[in-house]
Write a protein that holds these residues in place. Structure first.
Motif, short mmCIF file in Angstrom:
data_model
loop_
_atom_site.label_atom_id
_atom_site.label_comp_id
_atom_site.label_asym_id
_atom_site.label_seq_id
_atom_site.Cartn_x
_atom_site.Cartn_y
_atom_site.Cartn_z
N GLU A 71 0.84 -1.19 0.00
CA GLU A 71 0.00 0.00 0.00
C GLU A 71 0.88 1.24 0.00
N VAL A 72 0.39 2.26 -0.65
CA VAL A 72 1.03 3.57 -0.60
C VAL A 72 0.23 4.41 0.39
N CYS A 73 0.81 4.63 1.56
CA CYS A 73 0.10 5.33 2.64
C CYS A 73 0.12 6.84 2.44
N VAL A 74 1.22 7.36 1.92
CA VAL A 74 1.38 8.79 1.68
C VAL A 74 2.00 8.96 0.30
N ALA A 75 1.45 9.86 -0.49
CA ALA A 75 1.99 10.14 -1.82
C ALA A 75 2.00 11.65 -2.02
N LEU A 76 3.18 12.23 -1.98
CA LEU A 76 3.31 13.69 -2.10
C LEU A 76 4.31 14.03 -3.20
N PRO A 77 3.81 14.42 -4.38
CA PRO A 77 4.72 14.82 -5.46
C PRO A 77 5.11 16.29 -5.33
N GLN A 78 6.20 16.63 -5.94
CA GLN A 78 6.65 18.02 -5.96
C GLN A 78 5.80 18.81 -6.95
N GLN A 79 5.53 20.06 -6.62
CA GLN A 79 4.87 20.96 -7.55
C GLN A 79 5.91 21.51 -8.51
N THR A 80 5.93 20.99 -9.70
CA THR A 80 6.91 21.45 -10.68
C THR A 80 6.56 20.93 -12.06
N GLY A 81 7.00 21.67 -13.07
CA GLY A 81 6.87 21.21 -14.43
C GLY A 81 8.21 20.99 -15.09
N SER A 82 9.29 21.10 -14.30
CA SER A 82 10.64 20.93 -14.83
C SER A 82 11.38 19.84 -14.07
N TRP A 83 12.65 19.72 -14.33
CA TRP A 83 13.48 18.68 -13.70
C TRP A 83 14.68 19.32 -13.03
N PRO A 84 15.24 18.65 -11.99
CA PRO A 84 14.85 17.35 -11.42
C PRO A 84 13.54 17.44 -10.64
N ARG A 85 12.92 16.27 -10.45
CA ARG A 85 11.64 16.18 -9.75
C ARG A 85 11.76 15.27 -8.53
N THR A 86 10.88 15.49 -7.58
CA THR A 86 10.94 14.75 -6.32
C THR A 86 9.56 14.21 -5.95
N ILE A 87 9.55 13.02 -5.38
CA ILE A 87 8.33 12.43 -4.81
C ILE A 87 8.66 11.92 -3.42
N PHE A 88 7.81 12.25 -2.47
CA PHE A 88 7.92 11.67 -1.13
C PHE A 88 6.75 10.72 -0.93
N THR A 89 7.03 9.52 -0.45
CA THR A 89 5.96 8.54 -0.26
C THR A 89 6.27 7.65 0.93
N VAL A 90 5.23 7.19 1.58
CA VAL A 90 5.34 6.23 2.68
C VAL A 90 4.62 4.96 2.25
N VAL A 91 5.32 3.82 2.33
CA VAL A 91 4.75 2.55 1.87
C VAL A 91 4.78 1.55 3.02
N ALA A 92 3.85 0.61 2.95
CA ALA A 92 3.76 -0.45 3.96
C ALA A 92 2.90 -1.57 3.41
N GLU A 93 3.00 -2.75 4.03
CA GLU A 93 2.13 -3.85 3.64
C GLU A 93 0.68 -3.55 3.98
N ASP A 94 0.49 -2.86 5.12
CA ASP A 94 -0.86 -2.50 5.56
C ASP A 94 -0.75 -1.17 6.29
N CYS A 95 -1.26 -0.11 5.66
CA CYS A 95 -1.15 1.22 6.26
C CYS A 95 -1.90 1.32 7.58
N SER A 96 -3.06 0.67 7.68
CA SER A 96 -3.87 0.78 8.90
C SER A 96 -3.20 0.08 10.08
N ALA A 97 -2.42 -0.97 9.78
CA ALA A 97 -1.77 -1.71 10.86
C ALA A 97 -0.40 -1.14 11.21
N LYS A 98 0.05 -0.13 10.44
CA LYS A 98 1.35 0.48 10.69
C LYS A 98 2.48 -0.55 10.70
N THR A 99 2.43 -1.47 9.75
CA THR A 99 3.43 -2.55 9.73
C THR A 99 4.67 -2.10 8.98
#
Length: 579
Positions: free
Chosen positions: A347-375
């Motif tokens: 699961e992708v618990c958090v998905a935050l892309p950068q506001q931009t139309g150029s490069w380089p670009r950045t994405i911040f994300t939090v992933v887990a097997e189960d977001c609700s279980a905080k595993t």
């Protein structure tokens, strides 16, 4: 005369109804508009821009055919243009006069990279065929072979056409009324004719008394037929015909004129990206981020299992790459060493892309097997250097058990990436790793200690001052240990949060140098240090570098809140004999 009027009314009604039926059959407009490409260019890329796709209203059915390799995809127009760069490409425009797609070739490059699997595409298709989409004006379609051969030129776009016939309803109603009028006139004519055939008054005689035969017969018990039943049956047909005509006319709104001026107001439709309109474009959509995470997780899993550094480099960079490469080298010599933590694509618990139309670009994300279980959640900071590069993991941090991610903007809006020397935060991102390294070395004695929250900081108990002092005390008198820290060249990544603060990903190298203090004394190695350095013992000493990937929540400037360590990943990345 009444019969003539009835016949005329019937004929007019039948003509009107026939004309209405003809508009839905013989004279019905075509249900779609097909525009075929007339281009014969040999460019490696064919582009159908959003302006062409939206040249006609409705969905777009795109058909691509070819004998060789056929590939099609669509993405944000600005991203497509950046990916093509200066390569030769044919842009298809819609010619309204000829109902055709006309191509114009520009660019100079002879080839582009293999388009399959690019992180820029919203969706892609491999092989000839047709696909139906409803793309907005800021999304374009690319058609290629393999990037070097000429792109397929057998391309067509089909749009639905408005098949509404607003005159059908009125024609059916008016025709039904004429048919009903003809029936009424016909009944009237028959009734009038029947009355005209009754007994005539005798001339010169006295008028006979009126006798109500029906009443007398009824009084005598005889059955007397009721007059006028046939006429009533005929009159019943009038509303039946009228109701049938009205029912047929009301089958569809396409049969009636629509109000609101010369054209209907278009209904807003969702963007192909699934993102809300915003003033600034985002680096990626939520759907793209999920797909990118899945690809990263797949590469990490295979590379970790096979210790394949070449494959690893396709999706990792910076501190995250160094950490895994060192682990592979250690595991080659010591099978007991654990593999790096697996990256979950559950699961992708958090998905935050950068506001931009150029490069380089950045994405911040939090992933887990189960977001609700905080595993075992992991925070990934991914960067894309250019339009033709894939997103790569720059920082892979295991979050603390009690870590609380601050409020972030929705994925559809994204957030700004802050400069490393920004003055908008309580501490600049460029300075945070060095300041925290000083805290790890001196704890509360550091002049930077007041900046950082100590509660919940698991790294201090792992490699902080207390750990360092304990390890130094455990060494024999013939050896000493020195600690230092360095900030690698990797620049930190800071992405804004809702509260004017930022999430800052940074790295820090913690260096331990053990040297002998007596003549003839040796420093022995063991475990990962022995495996990575290849040295069993040394009279000069051993230097070991532990790379630490850090994630901080940094408050805005002027805030009384402290910088909070949200997570970290640390491991041995270098070991060698002291020179």
């Amino acid at each position: 005369m009444r019969f003539v009027l009835a016949i005329v009314s019937f004929v007019i009604g039948l003509l009107l109804v026939g004309l209405a039926v003809g508009q839905r059959t013989v004279f019905a407009p075509p249900s779609s508009l097909v525009a075929q490409s007339s281009s014969t260019a040999s460019a490696p890329v064919t582009v159908i821009p959003g302006s062409t796709l939206t040249a006609n209203p409705g969905y777009q059915r795109i058909n691509v055919a070819g004998s060789g390799t056929v590939f099609a995809a669509y993405g944000k127009t600005a991203d497509v243009d950046a990916w093509i760069g200066d390569a030769k490409h044919t842009t298809l425009r819609f010619d309204a006069e000829q109902d055709r797609l006309v191509g114009r070739t520009t660019g100079s490059g002879d080839s582009v990279p293999d388009p399959k699997g690019s992180d820029l595409w919203y969706q892609e298709w491999d092989g000839p065929g047709q696909f139906t989409v409803r793309l907005p004006a800021d999304v374009s379609v690319v058609v290629l072979a393999d990037g070097s051969d000429a792109a397929p030129t057998d391309v067509s776009v089909t749009w639905p056409r408005d098949t509404a016939t607003p005159s059908v309803g009125p024609l059916l109603v008016v025709g039904g009324l004429f048919l009903a009028g003809g029936v009424a006139l016909l009944v009237w004519a028959f009734l009038h004719q029947r009355r005209g055939r009754g007994p005539r008054r005798r001339s010169g005689g006295t008028r006979p008394p009126r006798v109500r035969a029906s009443r007398r017969a009824a009084a005598a018990g005889a059955q007397v037929p009721v007059r006028g039943r046939r006429g009533r049956r005929s009159l019943v047909a009038v509303p039946i015909v009228l109701v049938g005509a009205l029912g047929l006319a009301g089958c569809s709104s396409d049969y009636w004129p629509q109000g609101g001026g010369s054209g209907a107001t278009p209904t807003p439709t969702a963007s192909a990206t699934g993102a809300a309109d915003s003033t600034e474009p985002t680096a990626a959509t939520e759907q793209q981020i999920r797909r990118i995470v899945e690809r990263v997780a797949e590469v990490a899993s295979k590379a970790d299992a096979d210790r394949d550094t070449s494959l690893l480099e396709s999706r990792f960079t910076g501190a995250a790459l160094d950490f895994r490469k060192a682990n592979y080298a250690i595991r080659e010599k010591d099978a007991d060493v654990d593999a790096p933590p697996a990256i979950s694509a559950g699961e992708v618990c958090v998905a935050l892309p950068q506001q931009t139309g150029s490069w380089p670009r950045t994405i911040f994300t939090v992933v887990a097997e189960d977001c609700s279980a905080k595993t075992a959640p992991q925070a990934l900071t991914l960067v894309q250097d250019s339009a033709r590069d894939d997103y790569k993991v720059a920082y892979d941090v295991s979050l603390e058990a009690a870590a609380e991610i601050p409020s972030l903007a929705p994925t559809s809006l994204g957030a700004a990436r802050l400069a490393g020397d920004t003055k908008l935060l309580r501490i600049a991102p460029d300075d945070i790793a060095a300041a925290y390294g000083d805290v790890l070395a001196k704890d509360s004695e550091s002049d930077k200690a007041s900046l950082f929250a100590s509660d919940g900081d698991g790294l201090r108990s792992t490699i902080g001052k207390a750990y360092k002092d304990k390890k130094a005390d455990s060494l024999p008198d013939t050896a000493k240990i020195e600690y230092s820290s360095e900030v690698p060249e990797d620049s930190p990544v800071a992405i804004a949060t809702d509260g004017a603060g930022a999430l800052v990903s940074a790295s820090l190298d913690e260096i331990e140098k053990v040297t002998p203090t007596a003549a003839g004394a040796e420093v022995n190695t063991e475990g990962a240090v022995k495996a990575l350095s290849g040295v069993d013992s040394s009279t000069k000493g051993i230097s070991a570098t532990y790379s630490v990937q850090l994630l901080f929540s940094v408050p805005p400037v002027g805030s009384d809140e402290k910088v909070v360590l949200l997570g970290f990943t640390q491991g041995l990345t270098a070991a060698s004999e002291v020179q």
